[in-house]
Write a protein that holds these residues in place. Sequence first.
Motif, PDB file in Angstrom:
ATOM      1  N   ILE A  91      47.503  42.259  42.435  1.00  0.00           N
ATOM      2  CA  ILE A  91      46.127  42.439  42.915  1.00  0.00           C
ATOM      3  C   ILE A  91      45.330  41.213  42.489  1.00  0.00           C
ATOM      4  O   ILE A  91      45.045  41.028  41.308  1.00  0.00           O
ATOM      5  N   ASP A  92      45.000  40.388  43.438  1.00  0.00           N
ATOM      6  CA  ASP A  92      44.198  39.195  43.175  1.00  0.00           C
ATOM      7  C   ASP A  92      42.754  39.533  43.507  1.00  0.00           C
ATOM      8  O   ASP A  92      42.397  39.719  44.667  1.00  0.00           O
ATOM      9  N   GLY A  93      41.924  39.637  42.453  1.00  0.00           N
ATOM     10  CA  GLY A  93      40.545  40.088  42.645  1.00  0.00           C
ATOM     11  C   GLY A  93      40.367  41.515  42.156  1.00  0.00           C
ATOM     12  O   GLY A  93      39.725  42.332  42.813  1.00  0.00           O
ATOM     13  N   THR A  94      40.953  41.823  40.981  1.00  0.00           N
ATOM     14  CA  THR A  94      40.908  43.197  40.465  1.00  0.00           C
ATOM     15  C   THR A  94      39.479  43.668  40.211  1.00  0.00           C
ATOM     16  O   THR A  94      39.152  44.840  40.428  1.00  0.00           O
ATOM     17  N   LEU A  95      38.602  42.764  39.766  1.00  0.00           N
ATOM     18  CA  LEU A  95      37.210  43.155  39.550  1.00  0.00           C
ATOM     19  C   LEU A  95      36.576  43.627  40.859  1.00  0.00           C
ATOM     20  O   LEU A  95      35.835  44.618  40.882  1.00  0.00           O
ATOM     21  N   ASN A  96      36.884  42.936  41.958  1.00  0.00           N
ATOM     22  CA  ASN A  96      36.391  43.375  43.264  1.00  0.00           C
ATOM     23  C   ASN A  96      36.966  44.738  43.639  1.00  0.00           C
ATOM     24  O   ASN A  96      36.264  45.598  44.184  1.00  0.00           O
ATOM     25  N   LEU A  97      38.265  44.931  43.374  1.00  0.00           N
ATOM     26  CA  LEU A  97      38.899  46.220  43.648  1.00  0.00           C
ATOM     27  C   LEU A  97      38.174  47.345  42.922  1.00  0.00           C
ATOM     28  O   LEU A  97      37.851  48.384  43.514  1.00  0.00           O
ATOM     29  N   VAL A  98      37.890  47.144  41.646  1.00  0.00           N
ATOM     30  CA  VAL A  98      37.267  48.185  40.831  1.00  0.00           C
ATOM     31  C   VAL A  98      35.817  48.417  41.224  1.00  0.00           C
ATOM     32  O   VAL A  98      35.364  49.564  41.359  1.00  0.00           O
ATOM     33  N   LYS A 100      34.040  47.362  44.065  1.00  0.00           N
ATOM     34  CA  LYS A 100      33.606  47.623  45.444  1.00  0.00           C
ATOM     35  C   LYS A 100      34.722  47.941  46.438  1.00  0.00           C
ATOM     36  O   LYS A 100      34.445  48.064  47.635  1.00  0.00           O
ATOM     37  N   HIS A 101      35.943  48.082  45.945  1.00  0.00           N
ATOM     38  CA  HIS A 101      37.066  48.420  46.838  1.00  0.00           C
ATOM     39  C   HIS A 101      37.137  47.483  48.041  1.00  0.00           C
ATOM     40  O   HIS A 101      37.398  47.912  49.176  1.00  0.00           O
ATOM     41  N   ASP A 102      36.927  46.209  47.807  1.00  0.00           N
ATOM     42  CA  ASP A 102      36.933  45.235  48.893  1.00  0.00           C
ATOM     43  C   ASP A 102      37.192  43.846  48.318  1.00  0.00           C
ATOM     44  O   ASP A 102      37.043  43.621  47.120  1.00  0.00           O
ATOM     45  N   CYS A 103      37.595  42.927  49.190  1.00  0.00           N
ATOM     46  CA  CYS A 103      37.741  41.513  48.853  1.00  0.00           C
ATOM     47  C   CYS A 103      38.766  41.283  47.737  1.00  0.00           C
ATOM     48  O   CYS A 103      38.477  40.669  46.719  1.00  0.00           O
ATOM     49  N   PHE A 104      39.978  41.772  47.960  1.00  0.00           N
ATOM     50  CA  PHE A 104      41.081  41.516  47.040  1.00  0.00           C
ATOM     51  C   PHE A 104      42.358  41.376  47.853  1.00  0.00           C
ATOM     52  O   PHE A 104      42.414  41.746  49.029  1.00  0.00           O
ATOM     53  N   ALA A 105      43.384  40.810  47.220  1.00  0.00           N
ATOM     54  CA  ALA A 105      44.588  40.450  47.960  1.00  0.00           C
ATOM     55  C   ALA A 105      45.848  40.767  47.166  1.00  0.00           C
ATOM     56  O   ALA A 105      45.811  40.959  45.947  1.00  0.00           O
ATOM     57  N   ILE A 106      46.967  40.833  47.882  1.00  0.00           N
ATOM     58  CA  ILE A 106      48.298  40.877  47.291  1.00  0.00           C
ATOM     59  C   ILE A 106      48.976  39.560  47.665  1.00  0.00           C
ATOM     60  O   ILE A 106      48.953  39.164  48.842  1.00  0.00           O
ATOM     61  N   MET A 107      49.593  38.885  46.695  1.00  0.00           N
ATOM     62  CA  MET A 107      50.138  37.551  46.980  1.00  0.00           C
ATOM     63  C   MET A 107      51.535  37.375  46.408  1.00  0.00           C
ATOM     64  O   MET A 107      51.813  37.789  45.285  1.00  0.00           O
ATOM     65  N   ILE A 108      52.392  36.739  47.203  1.00  0.00           N
ATOM     66  CA  ILE A 108      53.700  36.288  46.725  1.00  0.00           C
ATOM     67  C   ILE A 108      53.924  34.870  47.250  1.00  0.00           C
ATOM     68  O   ILE A 108      53.768  34.615  48.449  1.00  0.00           O
ATOM     69  N   SER A 187      38.170  36.107  44.719  1.00  0.00           N
ATOM     70  CA  SER A 187      39.602  36.278  44.963  1.00  0.00           C
ATOM     71  C   SER A 187      40.156  34.938  45.402  1.00  0.00           C
ATOM     72  O   SER A 187      39.795  34.429  46.468  1.00  0.00           O
ATOM     73  N   ALA A 188      41.045  34.368  44.592  1.00  0.00           N
ATOM     74  CA  ALA A 188      41.613  33.066  44.927  1.00  0.00           C
ATOM     75  C   ALA A 188      42.368  33.122  46.251  1.00  0.00           C
ATOM     76  O   ALA A 188      42.258  32.228  47.090  1.00  0.00           O
ATOM     77  N   GLY A 189      43.138  34.189  46.448  1.00  0.00           N
ATOM     78  CA  GLY A 189      43.902  34.313  47.677  1.00  0.00           C
ATOM     79  C   GLY A 189      43.026  34.298  48.910  1.00  0.00           C
ATOM     80  O   GLY A 189      43.336  33.614  49.901  1.00  0.00           O
ATOM     81  N   LEU A 190      41.911  35.020  48.863  1.00  0.00           N
ATOM     82  CA  LEU A 190      41.042  35.068  50.023  1.00  0.00           C
ATOM     83  C   LEU A 190      40.223  33.791  50.174  1.00  0.00           C
ATOM     84  O   LEU A 190      39.805  33.449  51.281  1.00  0.00           O
ATOM     85  N   GLU A 191      40.027  33.059  49.073  1.00  0.00           N
ATOM     86  CA  GLU A 191      39.415  31.732  49.183  1.00  0.00           C
ATOM     87  C   GLU A 191      40.366  30.782  49.922  1.00  0.00           C
ATOM     88  O   GLU A 191      39.930  29.982  50.763  1.00  0.00           O
TER      89      GLU A 191
END
Length: 259
Positions: A91-98, A100-108, A187-191
Amino acid sequence: MKPTEAEVLDNLTTWILSANKYVHEHLDSINDIRTKSGEYDLVTSIDYEVEKMLDQQITKTYPEAVIIGEEKPEKDYSAINSGLVFFVDPIDGTLNLVKKHDCFAIMIGAYYDGKPLCAGIMDVMNNELYWGGLKTGVYCNQVKLHPAVDQPLKEGLVGVSWRQFLRNSFEEIRIAKNSAGIRVMGSAGLEFVEVITGKHIAYLATLNPWDIAAGNVLVQALGYRISNVSGNDVNLQKVNHIMVANQQTYRDIRKIQTY
């Protein structure tokens, strides 16, 4: 034997889509929220479960592969230049997940002998998977992406890490003043996604290897410049102060930083 880019991509995207499904099913049952390096550096039950799921799938398919996961207590950086390596950010952007449930990513991000192979970044709440490799190119779901128009810094928006921006360690404020404006996503991934889709013209941040690895593959596949602030290649064995941009913007930023 080196696996093909197409083979690893097929597996990697399947794993990410499975993890994305899990996250959507458990968004309303987040628990065990803990802090790591600071008050707002969070980890949750979802982070742990997604990383566990991805680790199991990678190990089953590629038992000899090295996995560098954000939530792993120990990370074997000594092995990342030999054979197949997966960098996992569950979870990239865990603070966003917690919050606002938005603006986070899964990355590999997958590498072979230290070189970029392929990667995937899942914009979870928009169900958009950005995936690709140096041979395959880059896609959003089934739509192939192309590099954005090469523009100067003054014409576009710049994504930044807010802590780094406030410290102004690498002339971020001057860079911002010479751009059309700055944006902070958390979120670095979404950036990285904003850059590869042409919505942002550059991204500046201080990131861990698992924050960088997937985006590094995708921006290189599209021909964008990525380096540390000294202009050297990104080092996936340590924290990096990175900059990623199209060619003109990259040159404009380097002029500001070395003035």
